[in-house]
Design a protein around this motif. Structure first.
Motif, PDB file in Angstrom:
ATOM      1  N   HIS A   1     -54.213  12.946  10.141  1.00  0.00           N
ATOM      2  CA  HIS A   1     -55.271  12.184  10.801  1.00  0.00           C
ATOM      3  C   HIS A   1     -55.085  10.685  10.588  1.00  0.00           C
ATOM      4  O   HIS A   1     -55.866   9.893  11.149  1.00  0.00           O
ATOM      5  CB  HIS A   1     -56.640  12.602  10.254  1.00  0.00           C
ATOM      6  N   GLY A   2     -54.122  10.289   9.791  1.00  0.00           N
ATOM      7  CA  GLY A   2     -53.954   8.892   9.439  1.00  0.00           C
ATOM      8  C   GLY A   2     -52.713   8.260  10.028  1.00  0.00           C
ATOM      9  O   GLY A   2     -52.031   8.828  10.895  1.00  0.00           O
ATOM     10  N   ARG A   3     -52.393   7.074   9.515  1.00  0.00           N
ATOM     11  CA  ARG A   3     -51.262   6.311  10.034  1.00  0.00           C
ATOM     12  C   ARG A   3     -50.603   5.519   8.911  1.00  0.00           C
ATOM     13  O   ARG A   3     -51.245   5.139   7.928  1.00  0.00           O
ATOM     14  CB  ARG A   3     -51.723   5.338  11.126  1.00  0.00           C
ATOM     15  N   VAL A   4     -49.317   5.263   9.094  1.00  0.00           N
ATOM     16  CA  VAL A   4     -48.560   4.364   8.223  1.00  0.00           C
ATOM     17  C   VAL A   4     -48.127   3.184   9.086  1.00  0.00           C
ATOM     18  O   VAL A   4     -47.432   3.359  10.092  1.00  0.00           O
ATOM     19  CB  VAL A   4     -47.337   5.061   7.613  1.00  0.00           C
ATOM     20  N   ILE A   5     -48.557   1.992   8.687  1.00  0.00           N
ATOM     21  CA  ILE A   5     -48.254   0.782   9.455  1.00  0.00           C
ATOM     22  C   ILE A   5     -47.299  -0.081   8.643  1.00  0.00           C
ATOM     23  O   ILE A   5     -47.555  -0.365   7.466  1.00  0.00           O
ATOM     24  CB  ILE A   5     -49.529  -0.016   9.772  1.00  0.00           C
ATOM     25  N   GLU A   6     -46.201  -0.490   9.263  1.00  0.00           N
ATOM     26  CA  GLU A   6     -45.233  -1.366   8.611  1.00  0.00           C
ATOM     27  C   GLU A   6     -45.054  -2.629   9.449  1.00  0.00           C
ATOM     28  O   GLU A   6     -44.813  -2.554  10.660  1.00  0.00           O
ATOM     29  CB  GLU A   6     -43.897  -0.655   8.414  1.00  0.00           C
TER      30      GLU A   6
ATOM     31  N   VAL B   1     -52.220   1.820  -0.145  1.00  0.00           N
ATOM     32  CA  VAL B   1     -52.919   2.965   0.431  1.00  0.00           C
ATOM     33  C   VAL B   1     -54.405   2.621   0.457  1.00  0.00           C
ATOM     34  O   VAL B   1     -55.028   2.447  -0.599  1.00  0.00           O
ATOM     35  CB  VAL B   1     -52.671   4.247  -0.381  1.00  0.00           C
ATOM     36  N   VAL B   2     -54.991   2.509   1.650  1.00  0.00           N
ATOM     37  CA  VAL B   2     -56.396   2.134   1.787  1.00  0.00           C
ATOM     38  C   VAL B   2     -57.261   3.300   1.301  1.00  0.00           C
ATOM     39  O   VAL B   2     -57.164   4.409   1.834  1.00  0.00           O
ATOM     40  CB  VAL B   2     -56.723   1.785   3.249  1.00  0.00           C
ATOM     41  N   PRO B   3     -58.125   3.082   0.289  1.00  0.00           N
ATOM     42  CA  PRO B   3     -58.868   4.207  -0.306  1.00  0.00           C
ATOM     43  C   PRO B   3     -59.977   4.762   0.560  1.00  0.00           C
ATOM     44  O   PRO B   3     -60.336   5.932   0.436  1.00  0.00           O
ATOM     45  CB  PRO B   3     -59.430   3.600  -1.604  1.00  0.00           C
ATOM     46  N   VAL B   4     -60.568   3.926   1.429  1.00  0.00           N
ATOM     47  CA  VAL B   4     -61.596   4.393   2.358  1.00  0.00           C
ATOM     48  C   VAL B   4     -61.239   3.861   3.739  1.00  0.00           C
ATOM     49  O   VAL B   4     -60.613   2.811   3.858  1.00  0.00           O
ATOM     50  CB  VAL B   4     -63.008   3.894   1.962  1.00  0.00           C
ATOM     51  N   PRO B   5     -61.593   4.586   4.805  1.00  0.00           N
ATOM     52  CA  PRO B   5     -61.243   4.101   6.143  1.00  0.00           C
ATOM     53  C   PRO B   5     -61.865   2.734   6.409  1.00  0.00           C
ATOM     54  O   PRO B   5     -63.085   2.580   6.392  1.00  0.00           O
ATOM     55  CB  PRO B   5     -61.838   5.168   7.074  1.00  0.00           C
TER      56      PRO B   5
ATOM     57  N   GLU C   1     -57.233   8.079   7.349  1.00  0.00           N
ATOM     58  CA  GLU C   1     -57.911   8.286   8.627  1.00  0.00           C
ATOM     59  C   GLU C   1     -57.665   7.067   9.493  1.00  0.00           C
ATOM     60  O   GLU C   1     -57.830   5.933   9.046  1.00  0.00           O
ATOM     61  CB  GLU C   1     -59.413   8.484   8.418  1.00  0.00           C
ATOM     62  N   ALA C   2     -57.241   7.290  10.730  1.00  0.00           N
ATOM     63  CA  ALA C   2     -56.934   6.184  11.628  1.00  0.00           C
ATOM     64  C   ALA C   2     -58.185   5.352  11.908  1.00  0.00           C
ATOM     65  O   ALA C   2     -59.251   5.894  12.205  1.00  0.00           O
ATOM     66  CB  ALA C   2     -56.355   6.716  12.932  1.00  0.00           C
TER      67      ALA C   2
END
Length: 456
Positions: free
Chosen positions: A230-235, A177-181, A206-207
């Motif tokens: 507002h965000g995304r999950v990338i696999e 999980v990225v802590p900052v955009p 956040e995307a």
């Protein structure tokens, strides 16, 4: 092949430039250098692919040339065929070789952070450095998550360059999980995931710009993206076979912002910028300018290399202050210095929210931007991570000397401000403009039909 100076030990000679209000409007049709983010990635993915990748429109600024040199050092064949046309013969996933010397990334934080991800998945040892500015920038934001692959990083205090990496022989996939955009952190994790078994999963609240995801698909990887709020999950499915694919690099929207804002601020101007990348996760600057009352028209919309592209027609406009939401910051993080110039000339107050990320760019861009404006008569406040600019409703006073702190975007912003000033503005060192926008001053002078930008 273009020669590169050893930046870590020899800084360029300072090159001050002064900009003053031109005697006539800016007029003409121009192109801007290729998108820097896409250029870096095109070279890296070309090096990881099987076969030969043709790249056209590549940005040939210092930053991207550092990436090209690094790919050669890691075993790829990288040829400059002239006028932005490059060819990369790749080595395939896991095929990079150990470099014989230190990798010098110059001034490029993007190249350095993405390269950490690329190296983490290869069982090789490498050392990376950069110029004085890059050696101050934090790398822990990528080395911490990448360590979970099994790679080992050794850095200076505070996670700074020079940096040594021992890549993992059998890298583990990440679930992070990225802590900052940060598109750089996301991309570094995905690059490491290419060499790992299983699925690498990255979550961002956040995307952020999605050039890496687009290019992974373009080269044949399996990538799934799910929108969550507002965000995304990338696999990413690991250990794919990437196949060479042609890349057309669009004009860099971050670079286009400078002549665009110059045209908006110089009375009577009309400028067309051809072939600008309009990825919605990158083009927040143009949306914000239109909210401020800018006359910007998109024409000839098209898709090139998986990226939306358009020609922009910009006409001089009376701008008004706006409130720029923090959620827009990832789509225009590099453009806030020049947006602040537009805000200083606009009527009313502009508040730019959530600019924490500006503090860890080539300089502390938030502080440098505020100082640039104050030195030239603007009323500015920094409230936490917000920048508040009280517009003059016309040309700024100017007359100041701007400390650029080896930051190309501060230098270009200062020169754009000079074009809309009463007394001109001087940038103490414009040499670093070449890292992202070779020929910037010449382009503006050509639009003006004179030389409003010149040595002081």
């Amino acid at each position: 092949m273009q020669e590169l100076a050893p930046s870590a030990h020899q800084a360029p000679i300072a090159r001050p430039l002064r900009a003053a209000a031109p005697s006539s409007p800016l007029r003409g049709t121009v192109t801007v250098p290729g998108d820097k983010s896409i250029s870096h990635r095109a070279l890296m993915f070309g090096a990881l692919a099987v076969g030969t990748t043709d790249i056209t429109g590549l940005l040939e600024g210092e930053d991207v040339l550092r990436t090209a040199a690094a790919m050669r050092a890691l075993g790829a064949t990288v040829d400059n065929l002239g006028q932005g046309h490059w060819r990369v013969a790749g080595r395939g996933i896991g095929g990079l070789v150990e470099p014989a010397d230190v990798l010098d990334m110059g001034n490029s934080g993007t190249a350095a952070r993405l390269l950490c991800g690329l190296l983490a998945g290869h069982p090789i040892f490498a050392v990376m450095t950069g110029d004085a500015s890059l050696r101050k920038r934090p790398m822990k934001r990528v080395t911490d998550p990448l360590s979970a692959t099994g790679a080992r990083f050794t850095t200076r205090a505070g996670g700074r360059l020079p940096l040594a990496v021992e890549g993992a022989a059998d890298p583990l996939s990440l679930d992070y999980v990225v802590p900052v955009p940060s598109a750089q952190v996301k991309s570094a994790c995905l690059l490491a995931g290419l060499c790992a078994r299983g699925v690498t999963r990255v979550v961002e609240a956040e995307a952020t710009r999605d050039h890496t995801e687009n290019m992974l698909r373009h080269f044949g990887a399996v990538v799934d993206v799910q929108v969550e709020g507002h965000g995304r999950v990338i696999e990413l499915l690991g250990q794919p076979e990437l196949f060479a694919a042609p890349v057309v690099v669009p004009g860099d929207p971050s670079s286009a912002a400078f002549p665009a804002i110059a045209a908006l601020l110089v009375p009577g101007s009309e400028v067309t910028i051809q072939g600008v990348g309009m990825n919605p996760l990158r083009a927040g600057i143009f949306l914000t300018l239109q909210e401020m009352g800018a006359d910007i028209t998109e024409t000839n919309r098209r898709i090139e290399g998986g990226e939306p592209v358009a020609d922009l027609v910009i006409r001089a406009s009376a701008l008004r202050g706006v409130d720029v939401p923090a959620l827009r910051a990832p789509s225009m993080i590099d453009e806030y210095p020049v947006l602040s110039v537009a805000a200083a000339i606009a009527s009313g107050t502009t508040r730019m929210r959530g600019l924490k990320e500006l503090r860890v760019k080539e300089s502390d861009r938030l502080a440098a931007t505020a100082a640039m404006l104050v030195a030239n008569g603007a009323r500015v406040e920094v409230d936490g991570d917000d920048l508040i600019v009280h517009g003059a409703g016309g040309p700024i006073e100017g007359g100041g000397l701007v400390e650029t702190h080896m930051d190309h975007r501060i230098a270009m912003s200062a020169l754009v401000m000079g074009l809309a000033s009463k007394r001109g503005v001087t940038a103490d060192d414009a040499a670093f403009i070449e890292t992202s926008f070779p020929g910037f001053a010449s382009l503006i002078n050509g639009l003006a039909g004179a030389e409003p930008i010149a040595a002081p």
